[in-house]
Design a protein around this motif. Structure first.
Motif, PDB file in Angstrom:
ATOM      1  N   MET A   1     -17.040  14.093 -17.195  1.00  0.00           N
ATOM      2  CA  MET A   1     -15.837  13.861 -16.413  1.00  0.00           C
ATOM      3  C   MET A   1     -16.187  13.119 -15.130  1.00  0.00           C
ATOM      4  N   TYR A   2     -15.187  12.513 -14.565  1.00  0.00           N
ATOM      5  CA  TYR A   2     -15.396  11.727 -13.362  1.00  0.00           C
ATOM      6  C   TYR A   2     -15.171  12.575 -12.120  1.00  0.00           C
ATOM      7  N   GLN A   3     -16.121  12.509 -11.193  1.00  0.00           N
ATOM      8  CA  GLN A   3     -16.050  13.264  -9.941  1.00  0.00           C
ATOM      9  C   GLN A   3     -15.462  12.433  -8.812  1.00  0.00           C
ATOM     10  N   LYS A   4     -15.764  11.124  -8.824  1.00  0.00           N
ATOM     11  CA  LYS A   4     -15.398  10.248  -7.708  1.00  0.00           C
ATOM     12  C   LYS A   4     -14.705   9.010  -8.280  1.00  0.00           C
ATOM     13  N   ILE A   5     -13.391   8.924  -8.062  1.00  0.00           N
ATOM     14  CA  ILE A   5     -12.572   7.877  -8.675  1.00  0.00           C
ATOM     15  C   ILE A   5     -11.996   6.972  -7.588  1.00  0.00           C
ATOM     16  N   LEU A   6     -12.067   5.666  -7.815  1.00  0.00           N
ATOM     17  CA  LEU A   6     -11.517   4.676  -6.898  1.00  0.00           C
ATOM     18  C   LEU A   6     -10.270   4.061  -7.514  1.00  0.00           C
ATOM     19  N   VAL A   7      -9.178   4.020  -6.745  1.00  0.00           N
ATOM     20  CA  VAL A   7      -7.926   3.428  -7.213  1.00  0.00           C
ATOM     21  C   VAL A   7      -7.499   2.331  -6.241  1.00  0.00           C
ATOM     22  N   PRO A   8      -7.714   1.056  -6.601  1.00  0.00           N
ATOM     23  CA  PRO A   8      -7.186  -0.028  -5.779  1.00  0.00           C
ATOM     24  C   PRO A   8      -5.655   0.045  -5.783  1.00  0.00           C
ATOM     25  N   TYR A   9      -5.047  -0.110  -4.604  1.00  0.00           N
ATOM     26  CA  TYR A   9      -3.613   0.157  -4.492  1.00  0.00           C
ATOM     27  C   TYR A   9      -2.916  -0.921  -3.680  1.00  0.00           C
ATOM     28  N   ARG A 128      -1.434  -5.420 -13.651  1.00  0.00           N
ATOM     29  CA  ARG A 128      -0.836  -6.519 -12.893  1.00  0.00           C
ATOM     30  C   ARG A 128      -0.325  -5.979 -11.577  1.00  0.00           C
ATOM     31  N   GLY A 129      -0.834  -6.539 -10.485  1.00  0.00           N
ATOM     32  CA  GLY A 129      -0.390  -6.113  -9.170  1.00  0.00           C
ATOM     33  C   GLY A 129       0.455  -7.184  -8.524  1.00  0.00           C
ATOM     34  N   LEU A 130       0.303  -7.303  -7.223  1.00  0.00           N
ATOM     35  CA  LEU A 130       1.135  -8.232  -6.465  1.00  0.00           C
ATOM     36  C   LEU A 130       0.410  -9.518  -6.091  1.00  0.00           C
ATOM     37  N   GLY A 131      -0.741  -9.781  -6.682  1.00  0.00           N
ATOM     38  CA  GLY A 131      -1.500 -10.982  -6.341  1.00  0.00           C
ATOM     39  C   GLY A 131      -0.672 -12.242  -6.528  1.00  0.00           C
ATOM     40  N   GLY A 138      -6.990 -16.153 -11.913  1.00  0.00           N
ATOM     41  CA  GLY A 138      -7.344 -15.074 -12.827  1.00  0.00           C
ATOM     42  C   GLY A 138      -6.997 -13.740 -12.204  1.00  0.00           C
ATOM     43  N   SER A 139      -6.843 -12.736 -13.015  1.00  0.00           N
ATOM     44  CA  SER A 139      -6.410 -11.451 -12.482  1.00  0.00           C
ATOM     45  C   SER A 139      -7.544 -10.738 -11.760  1.00  0.00           C
ATOM     46  N   VAL A 140      -7.160  -9.910 -10.829  1.00  0.00           N
ATOM     47  CA  VAL A 140      -8.132  -9.144 -10.059  1.00  0.00           C
ATOM     48  C   VAL A 140      -8.870  -8.173 -10.975  1.00  0.00           C
ATOM     49  N   CYS A 141      -8.154  -7.511 -11.887  1.00  0.00           N
ATOM     50  CA  CYS A 141      -8.845  -6.538 -12.745  1.00  0.00           C
ATOM     51  C   CYS A 141      -9.841  -7.224 -13.673  1.00  0.00           C
ATOM     52  N   HIS A 146     -15.659  -7.636 -14.677  1.00  0.00           N
ATOM     53  CA  HIS A 146     -16.867  -8.403 -14.963  1.00  0.00           C
ATOM     54  C   HIS A 146     -17.907  -8.357 -13.846  1.00  0.00           C
ATOM     55  N   LYS A 147     -17.512  -7.948 -12.633  1.00  0.00           N
ATOM     56  CA  LYS A 147     -18.441  -7.943 -11.505  1.00  0.00           C
ATOM     57  C   LYS A 147     -19.098  -6.597 -11.246  1.00  0.00           C
ATOM     58  N   THR A 148     -18.513  -5.516 -11.718  1.00  0.00           N
ATOM     59  CA  THR A 148     -19.035  -4.202 -11.371  1.00  0.00           C
ATOM     60  C   THR A 148     -19.771  -3.558 -12.543  1.00  0.00           C
ATOM     61  N   SER A 149     -20.645  -2.637 -12.202  1.00  0.00           N
ATOM     62  CA  SER A 149     -21.330  -1.843 -13.228  1.00  0.00           C
ATOM     63  C   SER A 149     -20.649  -0.485 -13.397  1.00  0.00           C
ATOM     64  N   VAL A 150     -19.638  -0.228 -12.580  1.00  0.00           N
ATOM     65  CA  VAL A 150     -18.881   1.022 -12.641  1.00  0.00           C
ATOM     66  C   VAL A 150     -17.860   0.927 -13.777  1.00  0.00           C
ATOM     67  N   PRO A 151     -17.682   1.996 -14.564  1.00  0.00           N
ATOM     68  CA  PRO A 151     -16.641   1.958 -15.610  1.00  0.00           C
ATOM     69  C   PRO A 151     -15.265   1.692 -15.001  1.00  0.00           C
ATOM     70  N   VAL A 152     -14.466   0.875 -15.680  1.00  0.00           N
ATOM     71  CA  VAL A 152     -13.134   0.507 -15.200  1.00  0.00           C
ATOM     72  C   VAL A 152     -12.095   0.899 -16.250  1.00  0.00           C
ATOM     73  N   LEU A 153     -11.089   1.652 -15.809  1.00  0.00           N
ATOM     74  CA  LEU A 153      -9.955   1.995 -16.657  1.00  0.00           C
ATOM     75  C   LEU A 153      -8.781   1.161 -16.155  1.00  0.00           C
ATOM     76  N   ILE A 154      -8.248   0.314 -17.042  1.00  0.00           N
ATOM     77  CA  ILE A 154      -7.118  -0.537 -16.671  1.00  0.00           C
ATOM     78  C   ILE A 154      -5.865   0.063 -17.257  1.00  0.00           C
ATOM     79  N   VAL A 155      -4.876   0.308 -16.408  1.00  0.00           N
ATOM     80  CA  VAL A 155      -3.637   0.980 -16.789  1.00  0.00           C
ATOM     81  C   VAL A 155      -2.491   0.003 -16.711  1.00  0.00           C
ATOM     82  N   LYS A 156      -1.626  -0.006 -17.740  1.00  0.00           N
ATOM     83  CA  LYS A 156      -0.435  -0.861 -17.707  1.00  0.00           C
ATOM     84  C   LYS A 156       0.715  -0.132 -17.076  1.00  0.00           C
TER      85      LYS A 156
END
Length: 156
Positions: A1-9, A128-131, A138-141, A146-156
């Motif tokens: 399970m994930y202990q430390k989660i980052l949510v770009p907002y 899809r955000g407000l970019g 290209g999209s931010v996600c 492609h730039k990070t080694s951290v797992p990324v969960l993309i939510v619609k």
């Protein structure tokens, strides 16, 4: 399970969906934390063009008051933090385990750097955000993915 989660907002519906998904991921995980990250693009007050324009307008003399600039930036961070806290309150409710961070820079680079330097286990972000120029650049996600080694969960 994930202990430390980052949510770009960015206050968009996909970002809110991502925050809800992060809350679901963290539910029942002891000591799990979620950081809601707002990336803003403030002007660089150290840039030569800012200095020249300030001198020409008579607002500032030959030297910049760095304490005054730091105070303006601090006030901007506080205002953005307060606005995000109010915006996410209906989703989060009790803010225990949820932090808000505000950084200056380009979204893809700032998100990637913040996740890598902060030791995050997962990035959960909206598709899809407000970019404004995402169609051209290209999209931010996509970039974060492609730039990070951290797992990324993309939510619609």
């Amino acid at each position: 399970m994930y202990q430390k989660i980052l949510v770009p907002y960015d206050k968009s519906d996909p970002a809110k969906n991502a925050l809800q998904a992060a809350l679901d991921l963290a539910a029942g995980v002891p000591d799990a934390t979620i950081t809601v990250l707002s990336v803003v693009d403030w002007h660089d007050f150290n840039a030569e063009t800012f200095r020249i324009a300030s001198r020409m307008s008579g607002v500032l003399g030959d030297s910049l008051d760095m304490d005054a600039i730091a105070e303006v930036e601090s006030e901007a961070v506080k205002a953005d933090t307060d606005a995000i806290a109010a915006d996410i309150a209906p989703l989060v409710g009790d803010t225990a385990g949820v932090e808000i961070a505000v950084v200056n820079g380009s979204p893809h680079d700032s998100i990637t750097a913040y996740a890598d330097e902060g030791g995050y286990d997962c990035i959960v972000m909206g598709h899809r955000g407000l970019g404004a120029v995402r169609g051209m650049l290209g999209s931010v996600c996509y970039s974060v993915l492609h730039k990070t080694s951290v797992p990324v969960l993309i939510v619609k």
